[in-house]
Scaffold this motif. Structure first.
Motif, PDB file in Angstrom:
ATOM      1  N   MET A   1       0.812  -1.211   0.000  1.00 14.48           N
ATOM      2  CA  MET A   1       0.000   0.000   0.000  1.00 14.48           C
ATOM      3  C   MET A   1       0.847   1.264   0.000  1.00 14.48           C
ATOM      4  O   MET A   1       0.341   2.367  -0.059  1.00 14.48           O
ATOM      5  CB  MET A   1      -0.957   0.008   1.205  1.00 14.48           C
ATOM      6  N   GLY A   2       2.145   1.093   0.096  1.00 14.40           N
ATOM      7  CA  GLY A   2       3.025   2.245  -0.003  1.00 14.40           C
ATOM      8  C   GLY A   2       3.341   2.853   1.332  1.00 14.40           C
ATOM      9  O   GLY A   2       2.686   2.598   2.343  1.00 14.40           O
ATOM     10  N   GLU A   3       4.392   3.652   1.344  1.00 15.24           N
ATOM     11  CA  GLU A   3       4.772   4.339   2.563  1.00 15.24           C
ATOM     12  C   GLU A   3       3.795   5.468   2.846  1.00 15.24           C
ATOM     13  O   GLU A   3       2.957   5.814   2.010  1.00 15.24           O
ATOM     14  CB  GLU A   3       6.191   4.873   2.415  1.00 15.24           C
ATOM     15  N   ASN A  18      -0.624   4.215   5.082  1.00 17.37           N
ATOM     16  CA  ASN A  18      -1.266   3.302   4.118  1.00 17.37           C
ATOM     17  C   ASN A  18      -2.112   4.064   3.106  1.00 17.37           C
ATOM     18  O   ASN A  18      -3.303   3.787   2.935  1.00 17.37           O
ATOM     19  CB  ASN A  18      -2.135   2.272   4.843  1.00 17.37           C
ATOM     20  N   PRO A  19      -1.539   5.045   2.439  1.00 17.25           N
ATOM     21  CA  PRO A  19      -2.322   5.917   1.551  1.00 17.25           C
ATOM     22  C   PRO A  19      -3.011   5.182   0.409  1.00 17.25           C
ATOM     23  O   PRO A  19      -4.039   5.653  -0.110  1.00 17.25           O
ATOM     24  CB  PRO A  19      -1.277   6.902   1.018  1.00 17.25           C
ATOM     25  N   GLY A  20      -2.473   4.032   0.014  1.00 22.40           N
ATOM     26  CA  GLY A  20      -3.061   3.314  -1.113  1.00 22.40           C
ATOM     27  C   GLY A  20      -4.178   2.374  -0.732  1.00 22.40           C
ATOM     28  O   GLY A  20      -4.759   1.702  -1.610  1.00 22.40           O
ATOM     29  N   LYS A  31      -7.554   5.788   0.720  1.00 21.31           N
ATOM     30  CA  LYS A  31      -7.458   6.627   1.912  1.00 21.31           C
ATOM     31  C   LYS A  31      -6.855   7.988   1.579  1.00 21.31           C
ATOM     32  O   LYS A  31      -7.313   9.027   2.084  1.00 21.31           O
ATOM     33  CB  LYS A  31      -6.623   5.950   2.996  1.00 21.31           C
ATOM     34  N   LEU A  32      -5.851   8.005   0.710  1.00 16.92           N
ATOM     35  CA  LEU A  32      -5.247   9.282   0.321  1.00 16.92           C
ATOM     36  C   LEU A  32      -6.258  10.154  -0.418  1.00 16.92           C
ATOM     37  O   LEU A  32      -6.282  11.374  -0.234  1.00 16.92           O
ATOM     38  CB  LEU A  32      -4.010   9.038  -0.557  1.00 16.92           C
ATOM     39  N   ASP A  33      -7.096   9.547  -1.244  1.00 14.89           N
ATOM     40  CA  ASP A  33      -8.149  10.311  -1.922  1.00 14.89           C
ATOM     41  C   ASP A  33      -9.087  10.946  -0.900  1.00 14.89           C
ATOM     42  O   ASP A  33      -9.514  12.098  -1.066  1.00 14.89           O
ATOM     43  CB  ASP A  33      -8.953   9.405  -2.860  1.00 14.89           C
ATOM     44  N   LEU A  34      -9.414  10.198   0.144  1.00 17.78           N
ATOM     45  CA  LEU A  34     -10.285  10.736   1.196  1.00 17.78           C
ATOM     46  C   LEU A  34      -9.622  11.921   1.889  1.00 17.78           C
ATOM     47  O   LEU A  34     -10.249  12.972   2.081  1.00 17.78           O
ATOM     48  CB  LEU A  34     -10.598   9.642   2.215  1.00 17.78           C
ATOM     49  N   ASP A  61     -11.117   0.039   7.406  1.00 17.80           N
ATOM     50  CA  ASP A  61     -10.821  -0.838   6.278  1.00 17.80           C
ATOM     51  C   ASP A  61     -11.704  -0.540   5.075  1.00 17.80           C
ATOM     52  O   ASP A  61     -11.869  -1.383   4.179  1.00 17.80           O
ATOM     53  CB  ASP A  61     -10.986  -2.311   6.696  1.00 17.80           C
ATOM     54  N   GLY A  62     -12.270   0.647   5.031  1.00 18.41           N
ATOM     55  CA  GLY A  62     -13.108   1.028   3.909  1.00 18.41           C
ATOM     56  C   GLY A  62     -14.560   0.648   4.111  1.00 18.41           C
ATOM     57  O   GLY A  62     -14.938   0.024   5.112  1.00 18.41           O
TER      58      GLY A  62
END
Length: 334
Positions: A1-3, A18-20, A31-34, A61-62
């Motif tokens: 999910m990336g750093e 966990n931005p991805g 999550k990053l979009d949010l 968890d969405g």
């Protein structure tokens, strides 16, 4: 999910972990979009939450995962986010977050907070609401168009009582109308005012509007949920993302927009575009303060001339003197 990703929000840095992580699989929003959404509409979202004790509706968890309502401030709350102490009907209390800057909203989004549920009070005085909130809730067999018609009639009732409301979509099929009021009345008095307004609306459109608390009695009408003004009942704030697959948001509207608005048109992707073009269309709301004397006189007249007293409270509330029996009509008959 990336750093993790760091976002600059005002003068603060907010880390998104966990931005991805995908929060809305149907649309692919992460999550990053949010977090970026709440950054884009930040001033408007903050205007609706500023200094208000706020419950967080979290989906870590969405939308397809488990969720919970967090009333008490998280243990890892930054020192720069203040809290306000609110009292529940049970007599217990909690310290809830009270956003005072956009960074607090983005910080909460990193916790998976999709929807913000602010109390209708400010942290400086948590016993006297400064908003009268009216929820027009479509029942089965009705839709947004029916809520629109009821909202138009509600606007006339409010005007006659010397009040002005600011409308917004609920994020579903309904409409919310908020009236800024002087913080001089108790929760009980504000609820009494809401009941009087709801009954007047019902009188004018009995075939389309109802104040019946029990679902089995409502029929295919718009329910005016007066209990949203009861203590510890909250309504999703303006700009809040709602936990539905297409990521809708509760969209502030101008009155002239209400008839042609389509709730599904306002979502995580489209609202930032609208916000860039129009700004916060409810930005002037805090510049106004209205009084409830006329609404309370209407309530007194209903009781005096029509024998219309209190209506049932939500089940978690202690029994109130003068309140009707909390028995479902079909069971009471048995």
């Amino acid at each position: 999910m990336g750093e993790s990703v760091e976002l600059t929000v005002g003068g603060r840095t907010v880390r998104v972990t966990n931005p991805g992580k995908v929060y809305f699989p149907e649309r692919g929003f992460t999550k990053l979009d949010l977090a970026r959404y709440y950054l884009a509409v930040g001033e408007g979202a903050l205007r609706a939450l500023r200094d208000r004790p706020t419950t967080l509706e979290r989906y870590p968890d969405g939308v397809d995962g488990e969720s919970f309502f967090q009333k008490r401030a998280p243990k890892n709350l930054p020192e720069w986010i203040p809290t306000g102490r609110i009292s529940f009907p049970s007599g217990r209390h909690a310290d809830e977050i009270c956003p005072t800057e956009t960074a607090a909203v983005v910080w909460a989004a990193n916790l998976g907070s999709l929807t913000f549920h602010p109390w209708p009070v400010r942290r400086g005085d948590t016993e006297h609401p400064d908003e009268l909130r009216i929820d027009l809730d479509p029942q089965p067999g009705t839709d947004y168009g029916d809520a629109v018609r009821a909202a138009g009639e509600l606007r006339e009732v409010l005007d006659e009582l010397g009040l002005r409301g600011w409308p917004k979509t609920s994020g579903g099929r309904g409409l919310h109308v908020f009236v800024p009021i002087a913080p001089e009345w108790t929760f009980t008095q504000v609820r009494r005012s809401a009941i009087a307004i709801a009954r007047e609306l019902e009188r004018r459109a009995p075939e389309r509007v109802t104040t019946k608390w029990w679902k089995e009695e409502r029929g295919e009408k718009i329910f005016v949920d007066y209990n949203q003004t009861a203590r510890d009942r909250t309504i999703a704030s303006a700009y809040s993302v709602r936990p539905r697959p297409h990521a809708p948001v509760s969209a502030p509207l101008r009155w002239e927009e209400v008839p042609d608005a389509r709730p599904r048109d306002f979502d995580l992707a489209t609202m930032p575009v609208r916000y860039r073009e129009l700004g916060d269309v409810h930005a002037d709301m805090d510049e106004h303060t209205f009084r409830l004397e006329a609404a309370l006189e209407l309530a007194a007249r209903d009781e005096r001339e029509h024998g219309l007293g209190d209506l049932p409270y939500p089940p978690e509330h202690p029994k109130v003197k003068g309140e009707p029996k909390r028995v479902q009509p079909s069971r009471a008959k048995k």
